[in-house]
Enzyme design. Structure first.
Site, PDB file in Angstrom:
ATOM      1  N   ARG A 172     -10.597  16.110  -6.329  1.00 30.21           N
ATOM      2  CA  ARG A 172      -9.488  15.507  -7.071  1.00 30.21           C
ATOM      3  C   ARG A 172      -9.296  14.064  -6.629  1.00 30.21           C
ATOM      4  O   ARG A 172      -9.398  13.744  -5.447  1.00 30.21           O
ATOM      5  CB  ARG A 172      -8.225  16.326  -6.810  1.00 30.21           C
ATOM      6  CG  ARG A 172      -6.976  15.725  -7.404  1.00 30.21           C
ATOM      7  CD  ARG A 172      -5.890  16.759  -7.532  1.00 30.21           C
ATOM      8  NE  ARG A 172      -5.223  17.034  -6.260  1.00 30.21           N
ATOM      9  CZ  ARG A 172      -4.183  17.856  -6.154  1.00 30.21           C
ATOM     10  NH1 ARG A 172      -3.707  18.477  -7.221  1.00 30.21           N
ATOM     11  NH2 ARG A 172      -3.614  18.080  -4.988  1.00 30.21           N
ATOM     12  N   ARG A 179       4.176  12.683  -2.291  1.00 30.80           N
ATOM     13  CA  ARG A 179       5.058  13.473  -3.152  1.00 30.80           C
ATOM     14  C   ARG A 179       6.487  13.253  -2.708  1.00 30.80           C
ATOM     15  O   ARG A 179       6.729  12.774  -1.592  1.00 30.80           O
ATOM     16  CB  ARG A 179       4.724  14.964  -2.977  1.00 30.80           C
ATOM     17  CG  ARG A 179       3.266  15.279  -3.105  1.00 30.80           C
ATOM     18  CD  ARG A 179       2.859  16.360  -2.090  1.00 30.80           C
ATOM     19  NE  ARG A 179       1.387  16.514  -2.081  1.00 30.80           N
ATOM     20  CZ  ARG A 179       0.725  17.313  -2.879  1.00 30.80           C
ATOM     21  NH1 ARG A 179       1.386  18.077  -3.714  1.00 30.80           N
ATOM     22  NH2 ARG A 179      -0.592  17.373  -2.850  1.00 30.80           N
ATOM     23  N   ASP A 244       7.356  19.155  -4.358  1.00 28.35           N
ATOM     24  CA  ASP A 244       6.046  18.894  -3.732  1.00 28.35           C
ATOM     25  C   ASP A 244       4.978  18.625  -4.788  1.00 28.35           C
ATOM     26  O   ASP A 244       3.869  18.223  -4.451  1.00 28.35           O
ATOM     27  CB  ASP A 244       5.623  20.069  -2.838  1.00 28.35           C
ATOM     28  CG  ASP A 244       5.541  21.381  -3.597  1.00 28.35           C
ATOM     29  OD1 ASP A 244       6.548  21.790  -4.180  1.00 28.35           O
ATOM     30  OD2 ASP A 244       4.457  21.989  -3.618  1.00 28.35           O
ATOM     31  N   ASP A 254      -1.078  18.504  -9.793  1.00 23.68           N
ATOM     32  CA  ASP A 254      -1.040  19.950  -9.576  1.00 23.68           C
ATOM     33  C   ASP A 254      -0.952  20.736 -10.878  1.00 23.68           C
ATOM     34  O   ASP A 254       0.110  21.209 -11.278  1.00 23.68           O
ATOM     35  CB  ASP A 254       0.089  20.343  -8.608  1.00 23.68           C
ATOM     36  CG  ASP A 254      -0.451  20.454  -7.196  1.00 23.68           C
ATOM     37  OD1 ASP A 254      -1.684  20.322  -7.038  1.00 23.68           O
ATOM     38  OD2 ASP A 254       0.326  20.676  -6.263  1.00 23.68           O
TER      39      ASP A 254
HETATM   40  P1  AMP Z   1       0.916  24.505  -5.273  1.00 21.49           P
HETATM   41  O1  AMP Z   1       1.109  25.797  -5.972  1.00 21.49           O
HETATM   42  O2  AMP Z   1      -0.433  23.908  -5.516  1.00 21.49           O
HETATM   43  O3  AMP Z   1       1.981  23.515  -5.504  1.00 21.49           O
HETATM   44  O4  AMP Z   1       0.921  24.868  -3.723  1.00 21.49           O
HETATM   45  C1  AMP Z   1       2.090  25.186  -2.995  1.00 21.49           C
HETATM   46  C2  AMP Z   1       1.754  25.373  -1.525  1.00 21.49           C
HETATM   47  O5  AMP Z   1       0.970  26.551  -1.323  1.00 21.49           O
HETATM   48  C3  AMP Z   1       0.938  24.239  -0.923  1.00 21.49           C
HETATM   49  O6  AMP Z   1       1.354  24.044   0.398  1.00 21.49           O
HETATM   50  C4  AMP Z   1      -0.459  24.770  -0.989  1.00 21.49           C
HETATM   51  O7  AMP Z   1      -1.301  24.153  -0.054  1.00 21.49           O
HETATM   52  C5  AMP Z   1      -0.241  26.232  -0.660  1.00 21.49           C
HETATM   53  N1  AMP Z   1      -1.325  27.085  -1.173  1.00 21.49           N
HETATM   54  C6  AMP Z   1      -1.542  27.424  -2.470  1.00 21.49           C
HETATM   55  N2  AMP Z   1      -2.627  28.218  -2.574  1.00 21.49           N
HETATM   56  C7  AMP Z   1      -3.119  28.375  -1.332  1.00 21.49           C
HETATM   57  C8  AMP Z   1      -4.234  29.100  -0.775  1.00 21.49           C
HETATM   58  N3  AMP Z   1      -5.079  29.794  -1.538  1.00 21.49           N
HETATM   59  N4  AMP Z   1      -4.409  29.028   0.556  1.00 21.49           N
HETATM   60  C9  AMP Z   1      -3.572  28.327   1.339  1.00 21.49           C
HETATM   61  N5  AMP Z   1      -2.522  27.644   0.885  1.00 21.49           N
HETATM   62  C10 AMP Z   1      -2.284  27.661  -0.434  1.00 21.49           C
HETATM   63 MG    MG Z   2       1.412  21.599  -5.022  1.00 25.90          MG
END
Ligand code: AMP
Ligand code: MG
Length: 472
Positions: A172, A179, A244, A254
């Protein structure tokens, strides 16, 4: 050929409270499925051979000059503060300064566990990786600020989600990954020196004219107001507008359970985890203001005279709805072919939208077809369109070139959710033709492309995707 990325890193020089140094975790058998050569040129990257790029964009080799790290941030998720999030499945390799002079992050997403992974496996499966690739590049082609996709690889490993899925890594590219939540974490912890350093960094990197925290707040407000008005104008629903996922640079970031609307309804929600409809289409402007208020709250912590700062920040945040409305109106005027501003325009636009909602009119196809018979065919009751159209035709006589204005504002092609899902299903079977075709057609969204008429068609009853899962 040797892959060469001219890294010029700045984030890695910030204090080590900002991140955890973390190399990507190698995968078993990487293979390159997509590489964005145009974007690579912009970033001054010299491509390598396929095997070398597969290894690098899977995180098996760390390119020269990269200083991989996982960024710290926190954020409000669905309105509730989570004191520590951070890159749990991503690492920032570093930054390059492009041929346009703009500094951008290069990040691997799905690259394994980090100190911020909590319960997660740090991985991504192919579906969300390809979804983000296609939708972010489509956004770029639509002219809407967004992170971008440089590469996608399959890892040759299995990732467990609803079932076993093929693993993948997305590369990406973003103007930065700062953020609202990056500010919140230092403010909430009372790490005021770090908060000041972050504020200076964001100003230098994104808004050098901002001058100070309040200037930064104003600049982020303006960028976000623009962005949300643009989302609204193409029927885009982000799906997870947590703080975030709210970019300081004003980019769409995201792509989880996001989608473009098919038939228009203001309450549309796609995300399976958004049970209350907090992030429904028509709530997005209000949520953007809420998120900006969280940024304001964080920034204020660094002031000695809190009362004065609160007063100024409040004024800045309170001005956002009107700014967004102004942007919204300008964009929707253009969507119905208007450049001149007249008093009744808002009513005319709202009237059309109401009729579209009552008649299950397809958002994209209705606007694209305005003025032709194909527009009336979008309405379950075509007289609803015809009644509106009479007043509109009169209004158009006071405009110079409405057809051109509309053709340049109303895309013919958006990444329709059912096509994205079909593309993912094909890719899981090893067929990447739909993926490449979608990318190709969506790179020219404002052109009529008769060969791709099937990609303009709304989903049939059986093709409708009712919820998009966050299963990343
Ligand atoms: P997001 O849904 O992309 O906004 O992610 C929210 C939080 O969850 C962030 O801190 C991500 O890094 C964490 N996260 C989402 N999926 C995973 C995963 N498969 N393993 C570890 N952390 C995750
Ligand atoms: Mg995120």
């Amino acid at each position: 050929m040797t892959l060469m990325i001219p890294f010029d890193n700045s984030y890695a020089r910030l204090p080590d409270t900002f991140f955890a140094r973390q190399a990507p975790v190698p995968v078993r058998a990487p293979s390159l499925v997509a590489f964005n050569a145009d974007l690579a040129r912009l970033l001054r990257i010299s491509p390598g051979d396929l095997e070398e790029m597969a290894q690098a964009f899977a995180g098996n080799t760390v390119p020269d000059g990269a200083q991989p790290l996982a960024q710290l941030y926190s954020g409000h998720q669905f309105g509730t503060y989570n004191p520590q999030l951070g890159d749990g499945r991503a690492v920032l390799l570093g930054e390059t300064v492009g041929t346009d002079g703009i500094r951008r992050d290069i990040q691997l997403k799905g690259s394994g566990q980090t100190p911020f992974s909590r319960q997660g496996d740090g991985r991504a499966w192919l579906g969300p990786v390809l979804r983000e690739y296609v939708v972010s590049e489509a956004m770029q082609a639509l002219g809407i600020p967004t992170t971008r996709a440089l590469a996608a690889v399959e890892t040759g490993e299995v990732v467990l989600r609803e079932g076993p899925m093929p693993g993948a890594v997305l590369t990406r590219v973003a103007r930065s990954h700062l953020r609202v939540g990056t500010f919140q974490v230092f403010a909430a912890r009372g790490q005021l020196e770090n908060l000041r350093q972050l504020t200076d960094y964001a100003i230098q990197r994104h808004y050098p004219e901002a001058g100070g925290p309040m200037g930064l707040l104003r600049a982020v407000r303006d960028a976000q107001a623009q962005l949300i008005a643009q989302w609204m104008s193409v029927g885009f629903i982000h799906g997870v507008m947590n703080t975030d996922n709210s970019s300081i640079a004003g980019e769409t970031i995201d792509y989880g359970p996001c989608a473009f609307m098919d038939s228009y309804h203001p309450n549309t929600v796609y995300s399976s985890i958004d049970r209350m409809g907090r992030y429904a289409y028509s709530n997005q402007p209000e949520i953007a203001v809420w998120n900006l208020a969280q940024l304001a709250t964080a920034l204020i912590q660094q002031f000695e005279d809190k009362d004065a700062a609160v007063e100024e920040a409040t004024e800045i945040v309170h001005a956002m709805p009107a700014l967004m409305q102004e942007q919204w109106l300008e964009r929707f005027r253009a969507k119905i072919g208007l450049i001149r501003a007249e008093e009744d325009d808002l009513e005319m636009i709202s009237d059309l939208l109401t009729r579209m909602a009552q008649n299950q009119a397809d958002f994209t196809n209705t606007f694209r077809a305005l003025g032709s018979d194909r527009a009336r065919d979008q309405f379950t009751d075509p007289t609803a369109y015809e009644e509106w159209s009479k007043g509109w035709q009169t209004r158009l006589t006071r405009e110079e070139s409405p057809a051109e204005v509309m053709a340049a504002t109303n895309p013919a092609f958006i990444p329709r959710n059912h096509r994205v899902e079909q593309m993912i299903q094909a890719a899981v079977q090893g067929d990447y033709a739909p993926f490449h075709r979608l990318n190709d057609v969506l790179s020219r969204p404002y052109e009529d492309q008769p060969d791709a008429a099937d990609l303009q068609r709304p989903p049939t009853e059986s093709e409708v995707v009712r919820a998009t899962f966050c299963g990343t």
